[in-house]
Design a protein around this motif. Structure first.
Motif, PDB file in Angstrom:
ATOM      1  N   GLU A 281       0.861  -1.303  -0.271  1.00 51.29           N
ATOM      2  CA  GLU A 281      -0.066   0.128   0.156  1.00 51.29           C
ATOM      3  C   GLU A 281       0.926   1.218  -0.119  1.00 51.29           C
ATOM      4  O   GLU A 281       0.341   2.279  -0.375  1.00 51.29           O
ATOM      5  N   TYR A 282       2.184   1.146   0.386  1.00 52.80           N
ATOM      6  CA  TYR A 282       2.856   2.551   0.311  1.00 52.80           C
ATOM      7  C   TYR A 282       3.099   2.835  -1.107  1.00 52.80           C
ATOM      8  O   TYR A 282       2.913   4.113  -1.108  1.00 52.80           O
ATOM      9  N   PHE A 283       3.020   2.256  -2.001  1.00 52.62           N
ATOM     10  CA  PHE A 283       3.326   2.679  -3.480  1.00 52.62           C
ATOM     11  C   PHE A 283       2.075   3.570  -3.882  1.00 52.62           C
ATOM     12  O   PHE A 283       2.108   4.386  -4.860  1.00 52.62           O
ATOM     13  N   THR A 284       0.966   3.319  -3.316  1.00 52.72           N
ATOM     14  CA  THR A 284      -0.357   4.088  -3.619  1.00 52.72           C
ATOM     15  C   THR A 284      -0.800   5.281  -2.809  1.00 52.72           C
ATOM     16  O   THR A 284      -1.583   5.987  -3.028  1.00 52.72           O
ATOM     17  N   ARG A 285      -0.026   5.291  -1.731  1.00 50.85           N
ATOM     18  CA  ARG A 285      -0.088   6.229  -0.664  1.00 50.85           C
ATOM     19  C   ARG A 285       0.198   7.710  -1.256  1.00 50.85           C
ATOM     20  O   ARG A 285       1.390   8.036  -1.854  1.00 50.85           O
ATOM     21  N   THR A 286      -0.821   8.580  -1.023  1.00 55.62           N
ATOM     22  CA  THR A 286      -0.615   9.970  -1.655  1.00 55.62           C
ATOM     23  C   THR A 286       0.409  10.888  -1.001  1.00 55.62           C
ATOM     24  O   THR A 286       0.412  10.952   0.468  1.00 55.62           O
ATOM     25  N   PRO A 287       1.487  11.440  -1.657  1.00 55.48           N
ATOM     26  CA  PRO A 287       2.400  12.359  -0.805  1.00 55.48           C
ATOM     27  C   PRO A 287       1.722  13.573  -0.154  1.00 55.48           C
ATOM     28  O   PRO A 287       0.308  13.749  -0.542  1.00 55.48           O
ATOM     29  N   PRO A 288       2.028  14.193   0.966  1.00 55.66           N
ATOM     30  CA  PRO A 288       3.338  13.853   1.633  1.00 55.66           C
ATOM     31  C   PRO A 288       3.551  12.300   2.067  1.00 55.66           C
ATOM     32  O   PRO A 288       2.509  12.044   2.799  1.00 55.66           O
ATOM     33  N   ARG A 289       4.695  11.749   1.712  1.00 52.66           N
ATOM     34  CA  ARG A 289       4.847  10.412   2.376  1.00 52.66           C
ATOM     35  C   ARG A 289       6.383  10.270   2.275  1.00 52.66           C
ATOM     36  O   ARG A 289       7.313  10.820   1.758  1.00 52.66           O
ATOM     37  N   SER A 290       6.708   9.303   3.252  1.00 48.31           N
ATOM     38  CA  SER A 290       8.227   9.140   3.433  1.00 48.31           C
ATOM     39  C   SER A 290       8.377   7.719   3.949  1.00 48.31           C
ATOM     40  O   SER A 290       7.217   7.223   4.707  1.00 48.31           O
ATOM     41  N   THR A 291       9.488   7.097   4.064  1.00 50.07           N
ATOM     42  CA  THR A 291       9.613   5.703   4.408  1.00 50.07           C
ATOM     43  C   THR A 291      11.197   5.778   4.894  1.00 50.07           C
ATOM     44  O   THR A 291      11.767   6.305   4.699  1.00 50.07           O
ATOM     45  N   GLY A 292      11.364   4.224   5.146  1.00 49.74           N
ATOM     46  CA  GLY A 292      12.577   3.973   5.619  1.00 49.74           C
ATOM     47  C   GLY A 292      13.035   2.443   5.771  1.00 49.74           C
ATOM     48  O   GLY A 292      12.265   1.729   5.121  1.00 49.74           O
ATOM     49  N   ARG A 293      14.200   2.164   6.427  1.00 52.24           N
ATOM     50  CA  ARG A 293      14.267   0.878   6.346  1.00 52.24           C
ATOM     51  C   ARG A 293      13.684  -0.049   7.359  1.00 52.24           C
ATOM     52  O   ARG A 293      13.535  -1.407   7.030  1.00 52.24           O
ATOM     53  N   GLU A 294      12.711   0.338   7.995  1.00 53.51           N
ATOM     54  CA  GLU A 294      11.644  -0.011   8.828  1.00 53.51           C
ATOM     55  C   GLU A 294      10.735  -0.722   7.834  1.00 53.51           C
ATOM     56  O   GLU A 294      10.077  -1.753   8.341  1.00 53.51           O
ATOM     57  N   ARG A 295      10.501  -0.359   6.913  1.00 52.20           N
ATOM     58  CA  ARG A 295       9.456  -0.766   5.788  1.00 52.20           C
ATOM     59  C   ARG A 295      10.173  -1.718   4.662  1.00 52.20           C
ATOM     60  O   ARG A 295       9.986  -2.529   4.304  1.00 52.20           O
ATOM     61  N   PHE A 296      11.611  -0.984   4.199  1.00 58.27           N
ATOM     62  CA  PHE A 296      12.280  -1.534   3.101  1.00 58.27           C
ATOM     63  C   PHE A 296      13.480  -1.663   3.397  1.00 58.27           C
ATOM     64  O   PHE A 296      14.454  -0.909   2.776  1.00 58.27           O
ATOM     65  N   GLY A 297      13.835  -2.620   4.304  1.00 58.38           N
ATOM     66  CA  GLY A 297      15.131  -2.851   4.814  1.00 58.38           C
ATOM     67  C   GLY A 297      15.529  -4.422   4.872  1.00 58.38           C
ATOM     68  O   GLY A 297      14.899  -5.094   4.027  1.00 58.38           O
ATOM     69  N   ALA A 298      16.310  -4.974   5.921  1.00 60.32           N
ATOM     70  CA  ALA A 298      16.643  -6.477   5.851  1.00 60.32           C
ATOM     71  C   ALA A 298      15.289  -7.300   5.835  1.00 60.32           C
ATOM     72  O   ALA A 298      15.577  -8.178   5.280  1.00 60.32           O
ATOM     73  N   ALA A 299      14.481  -6.923   6.748  1.00 57.21           N
ATOM     74  CA  ALA A 299      13.282  -7.569   6.903  1.00 57.21           C
ATOM     75  C   ALA A 299      12.674  -7.897   5.615  1.00 57.21           C
ATOM     76  O   ALA A 299      12.208  -9.097   5.289  1.00 57.21           O
ATOM     77  N   TYR A 300      12.574  -6.820   4.856  1.00 62.68           N
ATOM     78  CA  TYR A 300      11.696  -6.850   3.531  1.00 62.68           C
ATOM     79  C   TYR A 300      12.694  -7.682   2.744  1.00 62.68           C
ATOM     80  O   TYR A 300      11.971  -8.555   1.937  1.00 62.68           O
ATOM     81  N   ALA A 301      13.983  -7.527   2.706  1.00 62.19           N
ATOM     82  CA  ALA A 301      14.550  -8.420   1.748  1.00 62.19           C
ATOM     83  C   ALA A 301      14.565  -9.863   2.040  1.00 62.19           C
ATOM     84  O   ALA A 301      14.647 -10.668   0.858  1.00 62.19           O
ATOM     85  N   ASP A 302      14.422 -10.131   3.390  1.00 61.87           N
ATOM     86  CA  ASP A 302      14.153 -11.708   3.705  1.00 61.87           C
ATOM     87  C   ASP A 302      12.889 -11.992   3.232  1.00 61.87           C
ATOM     88  O   ASP A 302      12.915 -13.389   2.764  1.00 61.87           O
TER      89      ASP A 302
END
Length: 426
Positions: A281-302
């Motif tokens: 759902e992040y990709f359709t979230r309307t700006p203003p928006r921000s993200t980080g490793r908490e969402r797209f980090g090592a756990a996401y890579a796994d």
């Protein structure tokens, strides 16, 4: 990204620490702050470590002219790689759900010492007298970023790296903690670079997108001849962070990133997995928006690796798909949020991702017919852009001028960013 480690005689002590005896004499920090807005020629240093946590970037910037709109010019840029053990500690703390306070305190000190050593190295190799430096803009190392949508409406962002240690070891005025004023005003605290993008790169002749491919990818749209209020900027999603994490898993920890995109080039992106990942759902979230490793980090890579195994894909296919995900998210963000407002125009890329030929090829394919160009074509070294930006934000703070763009962060009003740690006599 260059991987050269600096060795400057007399500038650092053991393990990259600035020696206490290396403090430099500098006029009273409070006097520097009072006099700063009237200066017509000021030198400021920008310091940052990005989401990838792979190096300390330092930029020496000259501001020519008086006041907050003085024109910045990059004089020198250095990159000091993080020691592998320190980088592991940063990434482990950034990913951990709970951390002992003492561990955070030790990392804050270690980063402060590293930042001080890096500043002294920059000055030494540039043959610049520290007493001529008006101040330092310190971004620090982000260890946690919570957007408004995930923090009950209140964004939170935390950077480590002791400003007090940096000021003590160098004798310089330090501006730090840039994000808190924006989050207090209801903003995301990110991105903060758009004002500098507009300041440096706006054009009366073409629409421009400034694309930064760090650990997290973000863009700034600068409409042709547009006022600051028309600027649109936000995080598009993963940049290098997921790719880096998968490269680490594939290499047993020997590679911190996908060198020259070779791992991804050895696999094949899977359309089904890519489509599944793009349902986030992040990709359709309307700006203003921000993200980080908490969402797209090592756990996401796994998660990406696990889903790849479930689809009988190889690790090379997984990293190829992660690379394609970064490019797809950028293209989707432009189509979804920029084109309804105006033309995309030309796209100028910066950040470590621009050194990944496989990622660049994926971007060129998905962004066509808009051209993807290196930021250097606009006369600014790509590697030094973000450190330059935080020197510029420190300059505006020392002038008492706002540094955020409410249209980009969602803040209720413009805000003077950062807290000031005065320098001192040695």
């Amino acid at each position: 990204m260059r991987r050269s480690r600096l060795a400057v005689a007399g500038s650092t002590g053991p393990r990259g620490r600035a020696r206490r005896g290396d403090r430099v004499a500098h006029p009273d920090g409070l006097l520097v702050i009072r006099d700063y807005p009237d200066r017509t020629n000021a030198l400021v240093i920008g310091v940052m470590t990005g989401t990838s946590a792979d190096a300390v970037d330092t930029a020496l910037v000259r501001f020519e002219g008086a006041g907050p709109d003085a024109r910045p010019r990059l004089i020198a840029y250095r990159e000091t790689p993080l020691d592998p053990a320190l980088r592991r500690e940063v990434l482990e703390i950034a990913a951990a759900p709970r951390i002992e306070p003492e561990r955070l305190m030790r990392l804050d000190v270690a980063l402060g010492e590293l930042y001080a050593a890096s500043v002294l190295e920059l000055l030494a190799v540039s043959a610049v007298d520290p007493a001529t430096i008006a101040g330092v803009g310190l971004h620090g190392q982000t260890i946690r970023h919570v957007p408004r949508a995930e923090g009950d409406g209140q964004a939170m962002s935390w950077q480590l790296g002791s400003a007090a240690i940096l000021a003590e070891r160098t004798g310089l005025v330090v501006v730090s903690d840039f994000r808190s004023a924006d989050t207090a005003a209801g903003g995301e605290g990110a991105p903060l670079v758009p004002l500098v993008d507009w300041w440096l790169f706006r054009s009366s002749e073409e629409d421009r997108v400034l694309l930064n491919l760090g650990g997290i990818a973000n863009l700034t749209w600068l409409p042709r001849g547009g006022a600051l209020e028309r600027v649109l900027a936000f995080d598009t999603g993963p940049g290098n962070a997921v790719i880096d994490a998968i490269a680490g898993r594939m290499s047993g920890g020997s590679h911190a990133y996908d060198v020259d995109g070779r791992l991804a080039a050895g696999g094949r992106a899977n359309d089904a997995l890519l489509a599944e990942l793009m349902t986030d759902e992040y990709f359709t979230r309307t700006p203003p928006r921000s993200t980080g490793r908490e969402r797209f980090g090592a756990a996401y890579a796994d998660h990406v690796l696990a889903r790849a195994r479930a689809l009988s894909l190889t690790p090379a296919d997984a990293i190829a798909t992660a690379t394609e995900l970064t490019a797809t998210a950028v293209a989707d963000a432009l189509e979804r949020f920029v084109t309804p407002r105006g033309a995309v125009g030309a796209i100028y890329g910066s950040g470590g991702g621009m050194k990944n030929p496989t990622l660049v090829a994926a971007l060129e394919r998905r962004l066509a017919p808009a051209p993807l160009r290196a930021l250097e074509t606009l006369g600014v070294e790509s590697d030094g852009k973000e450190a330059l930006a935080f020197a510029a934000l420190a300059h505006r703070t020392l002038c008492g001028a706002a540094g955020n763009v409410p249209a980009a962060t969602g803040a209720a009003h413009p805000a003077v960013l950062g807290r000031i740690t005065p320098g001192r006599w040695a």
